[in-house]
Design a protein around this motif. Structure first.
Motif, mmCIF file in Angstrom:
data_model
loop_
_atom_site.group_PDB
_atom_site.id
_atom_site.type_symbol
_atom_site.label_atom_id
_atom_site.label_comp_id
_atom_site.label_asym_id
_atom_site.label_seq_id
_atom_site.Cartn_x
_atom_site.Cartn_y
_atom_site.Cartn_z
ATOM 1 N N GLY A 1 0.787 -1.230 0.000
ATOM 2 C CA GLY A 1 0.000 0.000 0.000
ATOM 3 C C GLY A 1 0.820 1.281 0.000
ATOM 4 O O GLY A 1 0.403 2.285 0.572
ATOM 5 N N ILE A 2 1.988 1.235 -0.656
ATOM 6 C CA ILE A 2 2.814 2.441 -0.753
ATOM 7 C C ILE A 2 3.148 2.706 -2.214
ATOM 8 O O ILE A 2 2.958 1.836 -3.063
ATOM 9 C CB ILE A 2 4.120 2.322 0.068
ATOM 10 C CG1 ILE A 2 4.999 1.171 -0.466
ATOM 11 C CG2 ILE A 2 3.818 2.163 1.552
ATOM 12 C CD1 ILE A 2 6.391 1.117 0.133
ATOM 13 N N ALA A 3 3.675 3.877 -2.485
ATOM 14 C CA ALA A 3 4.103 4.220 -3.839
ATOM 15 C C ALA A 3 5.418 3.506 -4.155
ATOM 16 O O ALA A 3 6.242 3.272 -3.264
ATOM 17 C CB ALA A 3 4.289 5.732 -3.965
ATOM 18 N N LYS A 4 5.620 3.198 -5.419
ATOM 19 C CA LYS A 4 6.868 2.564 -5.845
ATOM 20 C C LYS A 4 8.059 3.439 -5.467
ATOM 21 O O LYS A 4 9.099 2.942 -5.045
ATOM 22 C CB LYS A 4 6.840 2.307 -7.351
ATOM 23 C CG LYS A 4 8.130 1.692 -7.877
ATOM 24 C CD LYS A 4 8.091 1.517 -9.381
ATOM 25 C CE LYS A 4 9.426 0.998 -9.889
ATOM 26 N NZ LYS A 4 9.465 0.908 -11.336
ATOM 27 N N ARG A 5 7.934 4.737 -5.600
ATOM 28 C CA ARG A 5 9.013 5.660 -5.267
ATOM 29 C C ARG A 5 9.388 5.567 -3.785
ATOM 30 O O ARG A 5 10.555 5.660 -3.417
ATOM 31 C CB ARG A 5 8.612 7.096 -5.632
ATOM 32 C CG ARG A 5 9.710 8.097 -5.430
ATOM 33 C CD ARG A 5 10.764 7.957 -6.529
ATOM 34 N NE ARG A 5 12.037 8.383 -5.998
ATOM 35 C CZ ARG A 5 13.203 7.805 -6.243
ATOM 36 N NH1 ARG A 5 13.275 6.776 -7.054
ATOM 37 N NH2 ARG A 5 14.294 8.249 -5.719
ATOM 38 N N THR A 6 8.381 5.378 -2.936
ATOM 39 C CA THR A 6 8.640 5.229 -1.503
ATOM 40 C C THR A 6 9.474 3.981 -1.247
ATOM 41 O O THR A 6 10.453 4.011 -0.497
ATOM 42 C CB THR A 6 7.315 5.162 -0.719
ATOM 43 O OG1 THR A 6 6.569 6.350 -0.969
ATOM 44 C CG2 THR A 6 7.548 4.999 0.773
ATOM 45 N N LEU A 7 9.101 2.877 -1.908
ATOM 46 C CA LEU A 7 9.870 1.641 -1.760
ATOM 47 C C LEU A 7 11.291 1.832 -2.300
ATOM 48 O O LEU A 7 12.257 1.375 -1.681
ATOM 49 C CB LEU A 7 9.183 0.475 -2.470
ATOM 50 C CG LEU A 7 9.918 -0.867 -2.400
ATOM 51 C CD1 LEU A 7 10.189 -1.294 -0.960
ATOM 52 C CD2 LEU A 7 9.123 -1.939 -3.134
ATOM 53 N N ALA A 8 11.413 2.499 -3.422
ATOM 54 C CA ALA A 8 12.743 2.759 -3.983
ATOM 55 C C ALA A 8 13.587 3.565 -2.989
ATOM 56 O O ALA A 8 14.784 3.292 -2.827
ATOM 57 C CB ALA A 8 12.623 3.501 -5.313
ATOM 58 N N ASN A 9 12.978 4.523 -2.294
ATOM 59 C CA ASN A 9 13.701 5.303 -1.279
ATOM 60 C C ASN A 9 14.124 4.418 -0.108
ATOM 61 O O ASN A 9 15.227 4.557 0.414
ATOM 62 C CB ASN A 9 12.857 6.467 -0.775
ATOM 63 C CG ASN A 9 12.788 7.608 -1.776
ATOM 64 O OD1 ASN A 9 13.654 7.753 -2.631
ATOM 65 N ND2 ASN A 9 11.741 8.407 -1.679
ATOM 66 N N TYR A 10 13.246 3.513 0.311
ATOM 67 C CA TYR A 10 13.607 2.575 1.379
ATOM 68 C C TYR A 10 14.808 1.730 0.953
ATOM 69 O O TYR A 10 15.765 1.576 1.699
ATOM 70 C CB TYR A 10 12.454 1.634 1.712
ATOM 71 C CG TYR A 10 11.238 2.232 2.363
ATOM 72 C CD1 TYR A 10 11.241 3.494 2.952
ATOM 73 C CD2 TYR A 10 10.047 1.509 2.400
ATOM 74 C CE1 TYR A 10 10.097 4.004 3.556
ATOM 75 C CE2 TYR A 10 8.907 2.016 3.006
ATOM 76 C CZ TYR A 10 8.939 3.267 3.579
ATOM 77 O OH TYR A 10 7.812 3.761 4.174
ATOM 78 N N GLU A 11 14.733 1.178 -0.238
ATOM 79 C CA GLU A 11 15.794 0.282 -0.716
ATOM 80 C C GLU A 11 17.112 1.025 -0.934
ATOM 81 O O GLU A 11 18.183 0.436 -0.777
ATOM 82 C CB GLU A 11 15.353 -0.438 -1.989
ATOM 83 C CG GLU A 11 14.271 -1.467 -1.743
ATOM 84 C CD GLU A 11 13.902 -2.272 -2.979
ATOM 85 O OE1 GLU A 11 14.503 -2.066 -4.054
ATOM 86 O OE2 GLU A 11 12.999 -3.121 -2.862
ATOM 87 N N ALA A 12 17.054 2.288 -1.285
ATOM 88 C CA ALA A 12 18.267 3.083 -1.496
ATOM 89 C C ALA A 12 18.851 3.593 -0.185
ATOM 90 O O ALA A 12 19.958 4.125 -0.169
ATOM 91 C CB ALA A 12 17.954 4.262 -2.416
ATOM 92 N N GLY A 13 18.100 3.416 0.912
ATOM 93 C CA GLY A 13 18.575 3.913 2.195
ATOM 94 C C GLY A 13 18.327 5.392 2.385
ATOM 95 O O GLY A 13 18.854 6.003 3.319
ATOM 96 N N ALA A 14 17.517 5.995 1.510
ATOM 97 C CA ALA A 14 17.204 7.415 1.618
ATOM 98 C C ALA A 14 16.238 7.694 2.765
ATOM 99 O O ALA A 14 16.217 8.801 3.310
ATOM 100 C CB ALA A 14 16.618 7.930 0.305
ATOM 101 N N SER A 15 15.437 6.698 3.130
ATOM 102 C CA SER A 15 14.542 6.807 4.276
ATOM 103 C C SER A 15 14.319 5.414 4.845
ATOM 104 O O SER A 15 14.545 4.408 4.168
ATOM 105 C CB SER A 15 13.210 7.462 3.884
ATOM 106 O OG SER A 15 12.552 6.703 2.896
ATOM 107 N N ASP A 16 13.901 5.369 6.101
ATOM 108 C CA ASP A 16 13.670 4.090 6.769
ATOM 109 C C ASP A 16 12.226 3.639 6.563
ATOM 110 O O ASP A 16 11.304 4.465 6.575
ATOM 111 C CB ASP A 16 13.947 4.205 8.263
ATOM 112 C CG ASP A 16 15.417 4.374 8.566
ATOM 113 O OD1 ASP A 16 16.247 3.809 7.834
ATOM 114 O OD2 ASP A 16 15.745 5.069 9.544
ATOM 115 N N PRO A 17 12.018 2.327 6.396
ATOM 116 C CA PRO A 17 10.649 1.821 6.227
ATOM 117 C C PRO A 17 9.821 2.037 7.490
ATOM 118 O O PRO A 17 10.334 1.933 8.606
ATOM 119 C CB PRO A 17 10.847 0.334 5.928
ATOM 120 C CG PRO A 17 12.243 0.003 6.281
ATOM 121 C CD PRO A 17 13.019 1.266 6.332
#
Length: 114
Positions: free
Chosen positions: A32-48
Motif C-alpha cells: 500500500g505504498i508508492a513505488k518511489r517510496t519503496l525505492a527510497n527505502y531500498e536506497a537507504g534514503a529513508s527508513d521503512p
C-alpha cells in the motif's frame, strides 16, 4: 546492540523483495505504498515505516533480517524447501482462499485419521 544504518536496511529489504520474487511495483502495491517510496527505502534514503514492515511480513518478507541482518531461521529450519514454498504461497493469497485451504486440509486430515 548492533545498530544498522539505513543503507544496510535498504539493501536487505531489496534482497528480501527479490527472494520473494517481487518487482518493486508488486511489493509496493502489496504494502500500500508508492513505488518511489519503496525505492527510497531500498536506497537507504529513508527508513521503512512500521506499517510497511507489518505488511511486508504478511507477504513473506523476513522482517527481522531486514532490520538486523539476522535471519529468522528457527521456524524455517523445520520446513523442507517444498514446505517453505507452500507457506510463502499461502501467505500471498487472499484470506478467503486461505480459509478455504484450511477447511480442505482439515477435511483431508479428518479422513486420513479415520
Amino acid at each position: 546492540m548492533i545498530l544498522h544504518d539505513s543503507k544496510d536496511i535498504g539493501a536487505r529489504l531489496r534482497d528480501e523483495r527479490m527472494r520473494c520474487g517481487m518487482t518493486q511495483d508488486q511489493a509496493a502495491a502489496g504494502c500500500g505504498i508508492a513505488k518511489r517510496t519503496l525505492a527510497n527505502y531500498e536506497a537507504g534514503a529513508s527508513d521503512p515505516s512500521a506499517s510497511f514492515l507489518s505488511k511486508a511480513w504478511a507477504m513473506g518478507f523476513d522482517v527481522p533480517y531486514v532490520l538486523t541482518g539476522a535471519r529468522a531461521t528457527a521456524a524455517k529450519e523445520c520446513l523442507s524447501a517444498e514446505e517453505d514454498v507452500l507457506v510463502e504461497q499461502y501467505r500471498r493469497i487472499p484470506e478467503q482462499d486461505q480459509r478455504a485451504l484450511r477447511r480442505f486440509l482439515k477435511a483431508m486430515f479428518d479422513d486420513a485419521s479415520q
